[in-house]
Enzyme design. Structure first.
Site, PDB file in Angstrom:
ATOM      1  CD  GLU A  32      -3.027  -0.664  -0.145  1.00 60.75           C
ATOM      2  OE1 GLU A  32      -3.017   0.474  -0.647  1.00 60.75           O
ATOM      3  OE2 GLU A  32      -3.731  -1.590  -0.596  1.00 60.75           O
ATOM      4  CE1 TYR A  75      -7.195   2.941  -0.253  1.00 55.63           C
ATOM      5  CE2 TYR A  75      -4.787   3.093  -0.139  1.00 55.63           C
ATOM      6  CZ  TYR A  75      -5.942   2.446  -0.575  1.00 55.63           C
ATOM      7  OH  TYR A  75      -5.844   1.310  -1.312  1.00 55.63           O
ATOM      8  CG  ASP A 113      -8.255   2.845  -4.497  1.00 57.10           C
ATOM      9  OD1 ASP A 113      -9.452   2.886  -4.867  1.00 57.10           O
ATOM     10  OD2 ASP A 113      -7.464   1.959  -4.871  1.00 57.10           O
TER      11      ASP A 113
END
Ligand code: SF4
Length: 362
Positions: free
Chosen positions: A50, A133, A151
């Protein structure tokens, strides 16, 4: 609630998350950081991927992810590495602040959390380099927590499903609310990844494949025929432009002179080709620029320029080359070792440009 709001509320389509999960069971992408369906992903893998995926594509990240895991198979291995080693491995991925945050976060996790990732979004948010996020993504994918993971791909899907006409970034809150109301009651991690996959492979920015979309029957944008127009984005302001001259100095062994950038600011602590300051307006005229050269000698200013785009500005560089050595600050690096130096893309561009021009001149 106003009349208009209540009318809009009634129009809100009923999205069935189970349909998306069934689609995911058949079409999930195979990605190096992803666990097989039904298995829990390793938080270290989810976190690493990520962070790498922020502002970078899946295709670009995959080889870096494999390289990182090969070198540092566990969080503890990464925490024990030096920041320079991490920069070297990161070189080429861009946005180097992420590499610094990654390293700091690994060290904090080992020192203060016994090397174990916290599982809640709130606790994840306390860690360096982990924003809302990323915290939601780790909580959902690695710990199957109920988290709203939104996202760019998910924003596009939601904007289309609900025909959100408010331009981004203003629409973010509204889109997040739509995404939250669709969360399933189980399989949170799979659902988060399913939405990402739908956005990446079906609900694409251009030519969305609505005919194979599990939500086609309820999608407002498909019904209205405006999918490609959504999400609406405010036109980005033109970026300011900076100018500089880079100095590629080669010694008699063909090595080039590199030096380390300051520990703070843009590309902090990375390696660079010496240059004039990067300034807005016009670049320095050659007589003024050459005062910044690492040695005073027979410099040749190459024709043509190197261009690079950063988040907040564009950079245009002239490149001068010379041969020589003498007492200079920095490190001599042969071409075969450029890959193992922490060289940002812009510096590689300068070196490749200089090499090519020099070959042509020979
Ligand atoms: Fe996207 Fe088309 Fe699916 Fe709507 S129907 S979510 S526009 S792919």
């Amino acid at each position: 609630m106003t009349d208009k709001e209540s009318k809009n509320k009634k129009k809100t389509p009923r999205i069935n998350p189970v349909k998306l999960l069934a689609w995911y069971d058949r079409h999930a992408r195979v990605l190096p950081w992803r666990a097989p369906i039904g298995k829990r992903a390793d938080p270290y893998h989810v976190w690493l991927s990520e962070i790498m995926l922020q502002q970078t594509t899946v295709t670009a990240v995959a080889p870096y992810f494999i390289k990182f895991l090969g070198r540092w198979p566990t969080l503890a291995d990464l925490a024990a590495a030096s920041l320079d080693e991490v920069f070297q491995m990161w070189a080429g991925l861009g946005y180097y602040r992420r590499a610094r945050g990654l390293h700091a976060c690994a060290q904090t996790l080992v020192k203060e959390y016994d090397g174990v990732f916290p599982s809640s979004e709130d606790d994840l948010l306390k860690l360096s380099g982990i924003g809302p996020y990323t915290a939601a993504a780790i909580a959902a994918i690695a710990f199957d927590q109920r988290a709203n993971v939104v996202d760019g791909n998910v924003e596009r899907v939601m904007a289309r499903l609900y025909n959100v006409e408010t331009p981004l970034p203003k629409a973010k809150k509204e889109i997040k609310e739509h995404a939250a109301q669709n969360l399933p009651t189980l399989r949170y991690g799979d659902y988060a990844q399913a939405l990402m996959d739908l956005g990446a492979t079906v609900c694409t920015p251009r030519n969305p494949k609505c005919a194979v979309c599990p939500w086609q029957a309820v999608c407002q944008a498909r019904i209205l025929g405006c999918a490609e127009d959504l999400p609406v984005r405010l036109k980005a302001k033109p970026k300011p432009k900076r100018y500089a001259t880079a100095f590629v100095l080669r010694d008699s062994k063909g090595r080039v002179l590199l030096r380390q950038r300051p520990p703070e600011g843009l590309l902090a602590s990375m390696m660079e080709v010496p240059s004039t300051p990067w300034q807005e307006g016009k670049g320095l005229v050659w007589e003024a620029a050459r005062r910044y050269a690492p040695i005073q000698g027979a410099w040749t200013l190459l024709s043509g320029n190197v261009y690079h785009t950063f988040t907040h500005f564009d950079l245009e560089l002239c490149v001068a080359v010379a041969s020589g050595a003498g007492r200079v600050k920095g490190k001599w690096v042969k071409q075969a070792d450029w890959e193992t130096e922490a060289l940002p893309s812009v510096m590689k561009k300068i070196l490749v440009f200089a090499e090519k021009e020099m070959r042509i001149r020979k």
